[in-house]
Scaffold this motif. Structure first.
Motif, PDB file in Angstrom:
ATOM      1  N   MET A 180       0.903 -15.694  13.076  1.00 57.72           N
ATOM      2  CA  MET A 180      -0.318 -14.909  13.149  1.00 57.72           C
ATOM      3  C   MET A 180      -0.062 -13.556  12.496  1.00 57.72           C
ATOM      4  SD  MET A 180      -2.380 -13.571  16.484  1.00 57.72           S
ATOM      5  CE  MET A 180      -3.454 -14.958  16.695  1.00 57.72           C
ATOM      6  N   THR A 181      -0.982 -13.149  11.660  1.00 54.84           N
ATOM      7  CA  THR A 181      -0.860 -11.869  10.981  1.00 54.84           C
ATOM      8  C   THR A 181      -1.960 -10.937  11.479  1.00 54.84           C
ATOM      9  OG1 THR A 181      -0.021 -12.980   9.027  1.00 54.84           O
ATOM     10  CG2 THR A 181      -0.832 -10.762   8.729  1.00 54.84           C
ATOM     11  N   THR A 182      -1.582  -9.710  11.765  1.00 57.62           N
ATOM     12  CA  THR A 182      -2.584  -8.703  12.110  1.00 57.62           C
ATOM     13  C   THR A 182      -2.662  -7.695  10.976  1.00 57.62           C
ATOM     14  OG1 THR A 182      -0.962  -7.337  13.255  1.00 57.62           O
ATOM     15  CG2 THR A 182      -2.194  -8.923  14.598  1.00 57.62           C
ATOM     16  N   MET A 183      -3.791  -7.016  10.905  1.00 59.37           N
ATOM     17  CA  MET A 183      -3.996  -5.992   9.885  1.00 59.37           C
ATOM     18  C   MET A 183      -3.673  -4.628  10.475  1.00 59.37           C
ATOM     19  SD  MET A 183      -7.580  -7.307   8.232  1.00 59.37           S
ATOM     20  CE  MET A 183      -8.315  -8.111   9.654  1.00 59.37           C
ATOM     21  N   ALA A 184      -3.279  -3.722   9.604  1.00 57.47           N
ATOM     22  CA  ALA A 184      -3.117  -2.337  10.043  1.00 57.47           C
ATOM     23  C   ALA A 184      -4.486  -1.834  10.499  1.00 57.47           C
ATOM     24  CB  ALA A 184      -2.584  -1.480   8.895  1.00 57.47           C
ATOM     25  N   ALA A 185      -4.484  -1.003  11.518  1.00 59.64           N
ATOM     26  CA  ALA A 185      -5.750  -0.511  12.068  1.00 59.64           C
ATOM     27  C   ALA A 185      -5.685   0.996  12.275  1.00 59.64           C
ATOM     28  CB  ALA A 185      -6.051  -1.201  13.392  1.00 59.64           C
ATOM     29  N   ARG A 186      -6.834   1.598  12.201  1.00 60.59           N
ATOM     30  CA  ARG A 186      -6.966   3.030  12.489  1.00 60.59           C
ATOM     31  C   ARG A 186      -8.250   3.217  13.280  1.00 60.59           C
ATOM     32  NH1 ARG A 186      -7.545   8.196   8.446  1.00 60.59           N
ATOM     33  NH2 ARG A 186      -7.911   9.669  10.130  1.00 60.59           N
ATOM     34  N   ILE A 187      -8.157   3.932  14.398  1.00 64.58           N
ATOM     35  CA  ILE A 187      -9.332   4.251  15.205  1.00 64.58           C
ATOM     36  C   ILE A 187      -9.836   5.617  14.742  1.00 64.58           C
ATOM     37  CG2 ILE A 187     -10.283   4.566  17.521  1.00 64.58           C
ATOM     38  CD1 ILE A 187      -8.992   1.789  17.031  1.00 64.58           C
ATOM     39  N   VAL A 188     -11.063   5.632  14.255  1.00 61.36           N
ATOM     40  CA  VAL A 188     -11.715   6.871  13.842  1.00 61.36           C
ATOM     41  C   VAL A 188     -12.736   7.184  14.924  1.00 61.36           C
ATOM     42  CG1 VAL A 188     -13.014   8.028  12.022  1.00 61.36           C
ATOM     43  CG2 VAL A 188     -11.402   6.208  11.419  1.00 61.36           C
ATOM     44  N   HIS A 189     -12.674   8.397  15.482  1.00 58.96           N
ATOM     45  CA  HIS A 189     -13.568   8.706  16.595  1.00 58.96           C
ATOM     46  C   HIS A 189     -14.084  10.128  16.513  1.00 58.96           C
ATOM     47  CE1 HIS A 189     -10.618  11.125  18.918  1.00 58.96           C
ATOM     48  NE2 HIS A 189      -9.775  10.409  18.195  1.00 58.96           N
ATOM     49  N   ILE A 190     -15.156  10.366  17.271  1.00 61.01           N
ATOM     50  CA  ILE A 190     -15.749  11.697  17.330  1.00 61.01           C
ATOM     51  C   ILE A 190     -16.427  11.871  18.690  1.00 61.01           C
ATOM     52  CG2 ILE A 190     -18.022  11.086  16.379  1.00 61.01           C
ATOM     53  CD1 ILE A 190     -17.693  13.695  14.628  1.00 61.01           C
ATOM     54  N   SER A 191     -16.370  13.082  19.215  1.00 60.00           N
ATOM     55  CA  SER A 191     -17.065  13.419  20.463  1.00 60.00           C
ATOM     56  C   SER A 191     -18.447  13.951  20.106  1.00 60.00           C
ATOM     57  CB  SER A 191     -16.296  14.489  21.234  1.00 60.00           C
ATOM     58  OG  SER A 191     -15.009  14.018  21.563  1.00 60.00           O
ATOM     59  N   ILE A 192     -19.443  13.544  20.887  1.00 59.56           N
ATOM     60  CA  ILE A 192     -20.822  13.975  20.651  1.00 59.56           C
ATOM     61  C   ILE A 192     -21.387  14.524  21.951  1.00 59.56           C
ATOM     62  CG2 ILE A 192     -23.153  13.220  20.010  1.00 59.56           C
ATOM     63  CD1 ILE A 192     -21.877  11.143  18.184  1.00 59.56           C
ATOM     64  N   GLU A 193     -21.970  15.696  21.870  1.00 53.90           N
ATOM     65  CA  GLU A 193     -22.559  16.361  23.036  1.00 53.90           C
ATOM     66  C   GLU A 193     -23.977  15.847  23.264  1.00 53.90           C
ATOM     67  OE1 GLU A 193     -21.028  18.455  25.098  1.00 53.90           O
ATOM     68  OE2 GLU A 193     -19.173  18.320  23.948  1.00 53.90           O
ATOM     69  N   ARG A 194     -24.049  14.617  23.725  1.00 60.22           N
ATOM     70  CA  ARG A 194     -25.323  13.999  24.090  1.00 60.22           C
ATOM     71  C   ARG A 194     -25.002  12.781  24.939  1.00 60.22           C
ATOM     72  NH1 ARG A 194     -30.520  13.268  20.217  1.00 60.22           N
ATOM     73  NH2 ARG A 194     -31.895  12.322  21.740  1.00 60.22           N
ATOM     74  N   ASP A 195     -25.870  12.468  25.880  1.00 61.64           N
ATOM     75  CA  ASP A 195     -25.635  11.345  26.778  1.00 61.64           C
ATOM     76  C   ASP A 195     -25.294  10.092  25.979  1.00 61.64           C
ATOM     77  OD1 ASP A 195     -26.894   8.833  28.303  1.00 61.64           O
ATOM     78  OD2 ASP A 195     -26.232  10.313  29.783  1.00 61.64           O
ATOM     79  N   TRP A 196     -24.264   9.393  26.418  1.00 60.36           N
ATOM     80  CA  TRP A 196     -23.776   8.241  25.661  1.00 60.36           C
ATOM     81  C   TRP A 196     -24.823   7.148  25.504  1.00 60.36           C
ATOM     82  CZ3 TRP A 196     -23.133   3.136  27.136  1.00 60.36           C
ATOM     83  CH2 TRP A 196     -23.292   2.855  28.495  1.00 60.36           C
ATOM     84  N   GLN A 244      -7.949  -4.225   5.003  1.00 58.13           N
ATOM     85  CA  GLN A 244      -8.060  -5.540   4.387  1.00 58.13           C
ATOM     86  C   GLN A 244      -6.814  -5.836   3.551  1.00 58.13           C
ATOM     87  OE1 GLN A 244     -10.767  -7.528   5.317  1.00 58.13           O
ATOM     88  NE2 GLN A 244     -10.974  -5.759   6.673  1.00 58.13           N
ATOM     89  N   ALA A 245      -6.513  -7.105   3.350  1.00 52.96           N
ATOM     90  CA  ALA A 245      -5.274  -7.536   2.705  1.00 52.96           C
ATOM     91  C   ALA A 245      -5.071  -6.938   1.317  1.00 52.96           C
ATOM     92  CB  ALA A 245      -5.237  -9.056   2.627  1.00 52.96           C
ATOM     93  N   ASP A 246      -6.118  -6.758   0.561  1.00 57.70           N
ATOM     94  CA  ASP A 246      -5.979  -6.280  -0.815  1.00 57.70           C
ATOM     95  C   ASP A 246      -6.145  -4.766  -0.955  1.00 57.70           C
ATOM     96  OD1 ASP A 246      -8.657  -6.264  -0.165  1.00 57.70           O
ATOM     97  OD2 ASP A 246      -9.327  -7.056  -2.095  1.00 57.70           O
ATOM     98  N   MET A 247      -6.153  -4.030   0.149  1.00 59.28           N
ATOM     99  CA  MET A 247      -6.375  -2.580   0.118  1.00 59.28           C
ATOM    100  C   MET A 247      -5.090  -1.810  -0.123  1.00 59.28           C
ATOM    101  SD  MET A 247      -8.808  -1.139   3.079  1.00 59.28           S
ATOM    102  CE  MET A 247     -10.553  -1.230   2.901  1.00 59.28           C
ATOM    103  N   SER A 248      -5.165  -0.844  -1.015  1.00 54.83           N
ATOM    104  CA  SER A 248      -4.034   0.062  -1.229  1.00 54.83           C
ATOM    105  C   SER A 248      -4.047   1.140  -0.143  1.00 54.83           C
ATOM    106  CB  SER A 248      -4.146   0.733  -2.608  1.00 54.83           C
ATOM    107  OG  SER A 248      -5.256   1.618  -2.627  1.00 54.83           O
ATOM    108  N   ASP A 249      -2.970   1.885  -0.046  1.00 53.03           N
ATOM    109  CA  ASP A 249      -2.924   3.012   0.896  1.00 53.03           C
ATOM    110  C   ASP A 249      -4.057   3.987   0.614  1.00 53.03           C
ATOM    111  OD1 ASP A 249      -0.640   1.956   2.045  1.00 53.03           O
ATOM    112  OD2 ASP A 249       0.735   3.304   0.978  1.00 53.03           O
ATOM    113  N   GLU A 250      -4.309   4.232  -0.659  1.00 52.68           N
ATOM    114  CA  GLU A 250      -5.353   5.183  -1.057  1.00 52.68           C
ATOM    115  C   GLU A 250      -6.740   4.678  -0.662  1.00 52.68           C
ATOM    116  OE1 GLU A 250      -2.921   4.029  -3.174  1.00 52.68           O
ATOM    117  OE2 GLU A 250      -1.688   5.853  -3.093  1.00 52.68           O
TER     118      GLU A 250
END
Length: 135
Positions: free
Chosen positions: A1-17, A104-110
């Protein structure tokens, strides 16, 4: 099984979820903050059509739910389907919005870094809209 590199991008928002979720879960409002969908979405049965530079993408959104899940599958004309994991969770009186970016598999670092920057820009636009005084 192969997993992909992942990055969590997040932001806080001052409004009821729940308000943030309701706004984000409306596909017709996504083009207001998700710049990859800037030309808009057209409904086609249970899916939405998103015209773009790579042709028409078919988008299927998670059903409305009480957990803040705004996941969507994007299927490109070339056959690639990308699962976009998008969540809104309570953060005090506000919200935390998190997008899981998978390399994705074909994505460069850039390219991976550029995708992350794009998501950061879109989440910043969402924050601006949701925190506006005229809400």
């Amino acid at each position: 099984m192969t997993t992909m590199a992942a990055r969590i991008v997040h932001i806080s928002i001052e409004r009821d979820w729940r308000e943030v979720y309701a706004f984000m879960a409306d596909p017709q409002k996504m083009p207001l903050w998700a710049s990859g969908l800037s030309s808009g979405l057209k409904r086609d049965g249970d899916e939405w059509i998103a015209p773009g530079p790579l042709g028409n993408a078919r988008v299927r959104f998670a059903a409305h739910n009480e957990f803040g899940v705004v996941d969507h599958l994007v299927s490109l004309e070339n056959g690639l389907t990308v699962h976009n994991a998008l969540r809104v969770v309570p953060n005090g009186d506000g919200a935390e919005v998190m997008f899981t970016l998978l390399r994705q598999a074909d994505m460069s670092d850039e390219q991976f870094a550029a995708d992350a920057a794009w998501v950061e820009k879109d989440l910043a636009a969402l924050k601006t809209i949701m925190e506006a005084d005229d809400r």
